[in-house]
Design a protein around this motif. Structure first.
Motif, PDB file in Angstrom:
ATOM      1  N   ARG A  98       9.803 -10.153 -13.689  1.00  0.00           N
ATOM      2  CA  ARG A  98      10.210  -9.137 -12.789  1.00  0.00           C
ATOM      3  C   ARG A  98       8.938  -9.009 -11.713  1.00  0.00           C
ATOM      4  O   ARG A  98       7.927  -8.915 -11.918  1.00  0.00           O
ATOM      5  N   LEU A  99       9.314  -8.855 -10.303  1.00  0.00           N
ATOM      6  CA  LEU A  99       8.707  -8.832  -9.187  1.00  0.00           C
ATOM      7  C   LEU A  99       9.074  -7.634  -8.422  1.00  0.00           C
ATOM      8  O   LEU A  99      10.067  -7.664  -7.884  1.00  0.00           O
ATOM      9  N   VAL A 100       8.249  -6.731  -8.253  1.00  0.00           N
ATOM     10  CA  VAL A 100       8.538  -5.469  -7.525  1.00  0.00           C
ATOM     11  C   VAL A 100       7.554  -5.724  -6.241  1.00  0.00           C
ATOM     12  O   VAL A 100       6.217  -5.434  -6.552  1.00  0.00           O
ATOM     13  N   TRP A 101       8.160  -5.334  -4.800  1.00  0.00           N
ATOM     14  CA  TRP A 101       7.164  -5.677  -3.832  1.00  0.00           C
ATOM     15  C   TRP A 101       7.206  -4.691  -3.038  1.00  0.00           C
ATOM     16  O   TRP A 101       8.456  -4.368  -2.419  1.00  0.00           O
ATOM     17  N   LEU A 102       6.317  -3.952  -2.502  1.00  0.00           N
ATOM     18  CA  LEU A 102       5.966  -2.880  -1.613  1.00  0.00           C
ATOM     19  C   LEU A 102       5.432  -3.384  -0.375  1.00  0.00           C
ATOM     20  O   LEU A 102       4.392  -3.647   0.035  1.00  0.00           O
ATOM     21  N   ILE A 103       6.440  -3.547   0.637  1.00  0.00           N
ATOM     22  CA  ILE A 103       6.163  -4.142   1.851  1.00  0.00           C
ATOM     23  C   ILE A 103       5.525  -3.132   3.088  1.00  0.00           C
ATOM     24  O   ILE A 103       6.066  -2.163   3.016  1.00  0.00           O
ATOM     25  N   ASN A 104       4.377  -3.661   3.484  1.00  0.00           N
ATOM     26  CA  ASN A 104       3.647  -2.803   4.332  1.00  0.00           C
ATOM     27  C   ASN A 104       3.599  -1.429   3.981  1.00  0.00           C
ATOM     28  O   ASN A 104       3.846  -0.262   4.934  1.00  0.00           O
ATOM     29  N   THR A 105       3.088  -1.381   2.825  1.00  0.00           N
ATOM     30  CA  THR A 105       2.894   0.100   2.340  1.00  0.00           C
ATOM     31  C   THR A 105       1.673   0.463   2.952  1.00  0.00           C
ATOM     32  O   THR A 105       0.618  -0.112   3.348  1.00  0.00           O
ATOM     33  N   ASN A 106       1.589   1.918   2.941  1.00  0.00           N
ATOM     34  CA  ASN A 106       0.396   2.669   3.247  1.00  0.00           C
ATOM     35  C   ASN A 106      -0.296   3.442   2.337  1.00  0.00           C
ATOM     36  O   ASN A 106      -1.045   4.349   2.599  1.00  0.00           O
ATOM     37  N   LEU A 107      -0.140   2.987   1.148  1.00  0.00           N
ATOM     38  CA  LEU A 107      -0.638   3.586  -0.066  1.00  0.00           C
ATOM     39  C   LEU A 107      -1.988   3.553  -0.123  1.00  0.00           C
ATOM     40  O   LEU A 107      -2.604   4.467  -0.795  1.00  0.00           O
ATOM     41  N   CYS A 108      -2.979   2.738   0.374  1.00  0.00           N
ATOM     42  CA  CYS A 108      -4.231   2.805   0.431  1.00  0.00           C
ATOM     43  C   CYS A 108      -4.697   3.215   1.779  1.00  0.00           C
ATOM     44  O   CYS A 108      -6.041   3.059   2.142  1.00  0.00           O
ATOM     45  N   GLN A 109      -3.967   4.020   2.578  1.00  0.00           N
ATOM     46  CA  GLN A 109      -4.426   4.667   4.050  1.00  0.00           C
ATOM     47  C   GLN A 109      -4.012   6.104   3.729  1.00  0.00           C
ATOM     48  O   GLN A 109      -4.725   6.980   4.225  1.00  0.00           O
ATOM     49  N   HIS A 110      -3.048   6.324   3.083  1.00  0.00           N
ATOM     50  CA  HIS A 110      -2.326   7.789   2.816  1.00  0.00           C
ATOM     51  C   HIS A 110      -1.811   7.802   1.600  1.00  0.00           C
ATOM     52  O   HIS A 110      -0.625   6.975   1.485  1.00  0.00           O
ATOM     53  N   CYS A 111      -1.957   8.742   0.492  1.00  0.00           N
ATOM     54  CA  CYS A 111      -1.548   8.737  -0.691  1.00  0.00           C
ATOM     55  C   CYS A 111      -1.176  10.422  -1.088  1.00  0.00           C
ATOM     56  O   CYS A 111      -2.214  10.907  -1.686  1.00  0.00           O
ATOM     57  N   PRO A 112       0.081  10.883  -0.988  1.00  0.00           N
ATOM     58  CA  PRO A 112       0.281  12.285  -1.507  1.00  0.00           C
ATOM     59  C   PRO A 112       0.076  12.264  -2.976  1.00  0.00           C
ATOM     60  O   PRO A 112       0.053  11.512  -3.556  1.00  0.00           O
TER      61      PRO A 112
END
Length: 331
Positions: free
Chosen positions: A63-77
């Protein structure tokens, strides 16, 4: 853990890496069941992606799950961080989580730290600075080898000068040349490559060279060609800043009495010491003060463009000023 984090400005290289990962993970007959992508504007994209990656794959393949253009490494609640910390250590071995972004991860964030801790691959795909010609030639050499295309050293230099750091254009041109050379064991010559490769006779390095010699007419004509080719103003400025900074560092080392090319190359952050001779010739008739004077003008230009000034008119004005600085050359 099967977690992959790709970031950088080289969109084409990231696309190739994603395609390779997708082909390796997914079984073509089960792709519709096991492949999911989430765009950043989708509500709770990260939470949905983390939930999805915990679902066992169906049938063959993974299974492959792709988070495209994520800002998880710039802002993470906080709620997303908590879910991240809970999920990453227990992702099933046959489920793969892929995160891509154009922005460099913020090393200070907890989300970045935990991703680096568990990631199988945490990789940057940056564009080669246009003034680092030896790296551009290396990229051409690598692309040609991958395609099974034989090129001479001079041909690789010509191709590098033509495509610059545009990776997508490089691979397109390499494929064209490969098809042309099909069945031939001889490396392509310069004339053939010049005729076949897309016409990019004007580039930002040529603009820098015209400015260095104080040739205003040529500089403005080159700038106009770049503008007509839709070259972004900020990219032009980045190249000019890099080139003039290199010239300045080389000139300072020469003026200080340094003659060791390897020492000069190290100070100027140049990979190939053999380039120092040519750089020395290029700055021979310019003073340290002239080269220093170009940098504030380039900085003003960069700030103006970032504030929304019209690209071509702002660039033209500063190019004229830069040429005037370089026109009073040493005799």
């Amino acid at each position: 853990m099967p977690i992959y984090v790709y970031w950088g400005e080289d969109d084409f290289a990231i696309e190739k890496a994603v395609s390779l990962l997708r082909d390796r993970v997914l079984d073509p007959q089960w792709t519709s069941f096991n492949y999911t992508s989430f765009l950043p504007d989708q509500p709770d994209a990260t939470i949905q992606g983390l939930n999805q990656v915990m679902t066992p794959s169906f049938g063959a393949g993974g299974r492959l799950v792709w988070l495209i253009n994520t800002n998880l490494c710039q802002h993470c609640p906080e709620n997303v961080l908590a879910e991240l910390m809970r999920t990453l250590p227990v992702i099933p071995q046959n489920s793969f989580l892929l995160l891509t972004s154009r922005n460099k991860p913020d090393e200070r964030l907890k989300s970045t730290k935990i991703l680096k801790q568990f990631a199988t691959e945490f990789r940057e795909f940056s564009l080669i600075p246009p003034w680092k010609t030896e790296l551009l030639v290396q990229a051409v050499h690598q692309a040609a080898q991958t395609a099974g295309l034989r090129l001479t050293a001079k041909t690789m230099e010509v191709l590098a000068a033509s495509v610059g750091n545009d990776t997508r254009l490089l691979y397109n041109e390499i494929e064209k040349l490969r098809l042309y050379a099909a069945g031939s064991n001889q490396p392509l010559d310069v004339d053939t490559v010049t005729q076949l490769v897309r016409n990019t006779t004007q580039n930002s390095l040529q603009l820098a060279a015209a400015i260095r010699t104080g040739d205003t007419a040529t500089a403005l004509a080159t700038l106009n060609d770049l503008h007509n080719a839709s070259e972004p103003g900020l990219r032009i400025v980045a190249t000019l800043i890099g080139q003039f900074r290199t010239w300045l560092l080389v000139k300072i080392m020469i003026e200080s009495g340094e003659r060791n090319q390897q020492a000069i190359a190290k100070a100027a952050e140049i990979g190939n010491p053999k380039r120092i001779y040519f750089l020395q010739q290029e700055v021979k008739f310019l003073s340290v003060q002239q080269l220093i004077s170009t940098l504030p003008l380039l900085l003003e230009l960069e700030v103006s463009l970032k504030r929304g000034s019209t690209d071509i008119s702002t660039l033209q004005t500063k190019v004229i000023e830069l040429c005037q600085v370089c026109q009073g050359r040493q005799q």
